[in-house]
Design a protein around this motif. Structure first.
Motif, PDB file in Angstrom:
ATOM      1  N   VAL A  91      62.676  53.227 -61.555  1.00  0.00           N
ATOM      2  CA  VAL A  91      62.894  53.425 -62.996  1.00  0.00           C
ATOM      3  C   VAL A  91      61.554  53.694 -63.679  1.00  0.00           C
ATOM      4  N   ALA A  92      60.560  52.874 -63.376  1.00  0.00           N
ATOM      5  CA  ALA A  92      59.236  53.027 -63.988  1.00  0.00           C
ATOM      6  C   ALA A  92      58.626  54.380 -63.629  1.00  0.00           C
ATOM      7  N   ASP A  93      58.846  54.846 -62.401  1.00  0.00           N
ATOM      8  CA  ASP A  93      58.284  56.126 -61.987  1.00  0.00           C
ATOM      9  C   ASP A  93      58.845  57.264 -62.829  1.00  0.00           C
ATOM     10  N   LEU A  94      60.138  57.247 -63.091  1.00  0.00           N
ATOM     11  CA  LEU A  94      60.710  58.313 -63.905  1.00  0.00           C
ATOM     12  C   LEU A  94      60.237  58.212 -65.358  1.00  0.00           C
ATOM     13  N   LEU A  95      60.047  57.009 -65.856  1.00  0.00           N
ATOM     14  CA  LEU A  95      59.649  56.837 -67.249  1.00  0.00           C
ATOM     15  C   LEU A  95      58.184  57.188 -67.505  1.00  0.00           C
ATOM     16  N   ASN A  96      57.355  57.248 -66.440  1.00  0.00           N
ATOM     17  CA  ASN A  96      55.929  57.507 -66.604  1.00  0.00           C
ATOM     18  C   ASN A  96      55.530  58.813 -65.914  1.00  0.00           C
ATOM     19  N   ALA A  97      55.169  59.785 -66.718  1.00  0.00           N
ATOM     20  CA  ALA A  97      54.706  61.076 -66.187  1.00  0.00           C
ATOM     21  C   ALA A  97      53.264  60.947 -65.703  1.00  0.00           C
ATOM     22  N   PRO A  98      52.828  61.856 -64.836  1.00  0.00           N
ATOM     23  CA  PRO A  98      51.438  61.813 -64.362  1.00  0.00           C
ATOM     24  C   PRO A  98      50.439  62.042 -65.502  1.00  0.00           C
ATOM     25  N   ASP A  99      49.220  61.589 -65.281  1.00  0.00           N
ATOM     26  CA  ASP A  99      48.117  61.827 -66.227  1.00  0.00           C
ATOM     27  C   ASP A  99      47.128  62.780 -65.578  1.00  0.00           C
ATOM     28  N   ILE A 100      46.707  63.783 -66.320  1.00  0.00           N
ATOM     29  CA  ILE A 100      45.611  64.648 -65.874  1.00  0.00           C
ATOM     30  C   ILE A 100      44.367  64.107 -66.560  1.00  0.00           C
ATOM     31  N   GLU A 101      43.549  63.405 -65.794  1.00  0.00           N
ATOM     32  CA  GLU A 101      42.396  62.730 -66.370  1.00  0.00           C
ATOM     33  C   GLU A 101      41.199  63.652 -66.546  1.00  0.00           C
ATOM     34  N   GLU A 102      41.036  64.614 -65.629  1.00  0.00           N
ATOM     35  CA  GLU A 102      39.880  65.498 -65.722  1.00  0.00           C
ATOM     36  C   GLU A 102      40.170  66.832 -65.041  1.00  0.00           C
ATOM     37  N   ILE A 103      39.694  67.899 -65.666  1.00  0.00           N
ATOM     38  CA  ILE A 103      39.691  69.224 -65.060  1.00  0.00           C
ATOM     39  C   ILE A 103      38.227  69.647 -65.018  1.00  0.00           C
ATOM     40  N   ASN A 104      37.665  69.660 -63.819  1.00  0.00           N
ATOM     41  CA  ASN A 104      36.250  69.965 -63.651  1.00  0.00           C
ATOM     42  C   ASN A 104      36.104  71.448 -63.315  1.00  0.00           C
ATOM     43  N   ASP A 122      49.133  58.865 -61.260  1.00  0.00           N
ATOM     44  CA  ASP A 122      50.498  58.491 -61.638  1.00  0.00           C
ATOM     45  C   ASP A 122      50.717  57.052 -61.205  1.00  0.00           C
ATOM     46  N   ASP A 123      51.646  56.356 -61.842  1.00  0.00           N
ATOM     47  CA  ASP A 123      51.921  54.971 -61.468  1.00  0.00           C
ATOM     48  C   ASP A 123      52.453  54.857 -60.043  1.00  0.00           C
ATOM     49  N   PHE A 124      53.068  55.914 -59.544  1.00  0.00           N
ATOM     50  CA  PHE A 124      53.576  55.899 -58.172  1.00  0.00           C
ATOM     51  C   PHE A 124      52.840  56.903 -57.291  1.00  0.00           C
ATOM     52  N   GLY A 125      52.677  58.112 -57.767  1.00  0.00           N
ATOM     53  CA  GLY A 125      51.959  59.116 -56.991  1.00  0.00           C
ATOM     54  C   GLY A 125      52.207  60.525 -57.488  1.00  0.00           C
ATOM     55  N   VAL A 126      51.157  61.327 -57.512  1.00  0.00           N
ATOM     56  CA  VAL A 126      51.260  62.742 -57.867  1.00  0.00           C
ATOM     57  C   VAL A 126      51.614  63.496 -56.589  1.00  0.00           C
ATOM     58  N   VAL A 127      52.629  64.352 -56.648  1.00  0.00           N
ATOM     59  CA  VAL A 127      53.049  65.079 -55.452  1.00  0.00           C
ATOM     60  C   VAL A 127      52.602  66.532 -55.432  1.00  0.00           C
ATOM     61  N   LEU A 180      56.588  66.318 -65.397  1.00  0.00           N
ATOM     62  CA  LEU A 180      55.556  67.342 -65.429  1.00  0.00           C
ATOM     63  C   LEU A 180      54.601  67.081 -66.588  1.00  0.00           C
ATOM     64  N   THR A 181      53.309  67.097 -66.285  1.00  0.00           N
ATOM     65  CA  THR A 181      52.277  67.002 -67.307  1.00  0.00           C
ATOM     66  C   THR A 181      51.447  68.266 -67.232  1.00  0.00           C
ATOM     67  N   GLU A 182      51.129  68.827 -68.384  1.00  0.00           N
ATOM     68  CA  GLU A 182      50.382  70.077 -68.423  1.00  0.00           C
ATOM     69  C   GLU A 182      49.177  69.931 -69.345  1.00  0.00           C
ATOM     70  N   GLU A 183      48.055  70.476 -68.911  1.00  0.00           N
ATOM     71  CA  GLU A 183      46.850  70.485 -69.744  1.00  0.00           C
ATOM     72  C   GLU A 183      46.187  71.852 -69.602  1.00  0.00           C
ATOM     73  N   THR A 184      45.670  72.357 -70.716  1.00  0.00           N
ATOM     74  CA  THR A 184      45.041  73.677 -70.739  1.00  0.00           C
ATOM     75  C   THR A 184      43.605  73.570 -71.233  1.00  0.00           C
ATOM     76  N   LYS A 185      42.733  74.345 -70.601  1.00  0.00           N
ATOM     77  CA  LYS A 185      41.350  74.450 -71.051  1.00  0.00           C
ATOM     78  C   LYS A 185      41.039  75.920 -71.285  1.00  0.00           C
TER      79      LYS A 185
END
Length: 187
Positions: A91-104, A122-127, A180-185
């Motif tokens: 349940v927690a895994d579905l409720l928490n999307a991944p975080d993109i902490e840094e784009i180097n 991610d609280d469980f794992g980014v695939v 899905l988490t998306e970040e743009t630079k």
């Protein structure tokens, strides 16, 4: 909320007593709490969205419990000693999307073989992590999947891109339940 330990009167008791108390079982203990009140009034749009997301999380967790491979993955993360069951982890895994902490982007100069490093958690794992590079006019330069090296995700470029000014680099990170988490630079 009260807990009853080794009480022969309340041991194994569960359910509602009138409109006052609710008895439930958690980790072999009987928990007594105040009975919830009936909701009055309409839910706000935000409450409706949250309720729908939680319903999806419950359905996802039930699906995990019925899939032996997924269940095994989530069981490894569960800790029943603190009340975190396989179901709770799913349940927690579905409720928490991944975080993109840094784009180097320090290793990206527009040449084939340049490296873009992404830190995604991610609280469980980014695939999966994908990278999309577009020119300032919106035309696609390239896109593809990054490779996980254990500490970060590495995307190695394949196309030549001589003019980087105004280019847009979009990174997407996905977890097991397809959050899905998306970040743009912009360069």
């Amino acid at each position: 909320m009260a807990e009853s330990k080794n009480n022969i009167v309340t041991h194994g008791l569960s359910g509602k007593v009138g409109d006052l108390l609710v008895f439930s079982q958690r980790n072999g203990k009987t928990v007594v709490s105040k009975a919830p009140k009936d909701r009055t009034g309409e839910l706000s749009d935000k409450q409706k969205a949250h309720k729908l997301k939680f319903q999806k999380a419950v359905l996802y967790a039930k699906g995990v419990l019925n899939d032996p491979l997924k269940k095994e993955l989530y069981e490894a993360k569960a800790d029943n000693s603190i009340g975190m069951s396989t179901y709770n982890v799913a349940v927690a895994d579905l409720l928490n999307a991944p975080d993109i902490e840094e784009i180097n982007l320090s290793g990206y100069e527009g040449n084939p073989g340049d490296v873009i490093k992404i830190t995604a958690t991610d609280d469980f794992g980014v695939v999966a992590v994908t990278v999309k590079i577009e020119n300032a006019d919106g035309s696609l330069v390239e896109e593809g999947s990054a490779v996980n090296n254990g500490a970060e995700w590495i995307y190695t470029t394949t196309a030549s891109n001589p003019d980087l000014a105004g280019d847009k680099i979009t990174v997407q990170a996905t977890d097991n339940p397809a959050n899905l988490t998306e970040e743009t630079k912009i360069l």
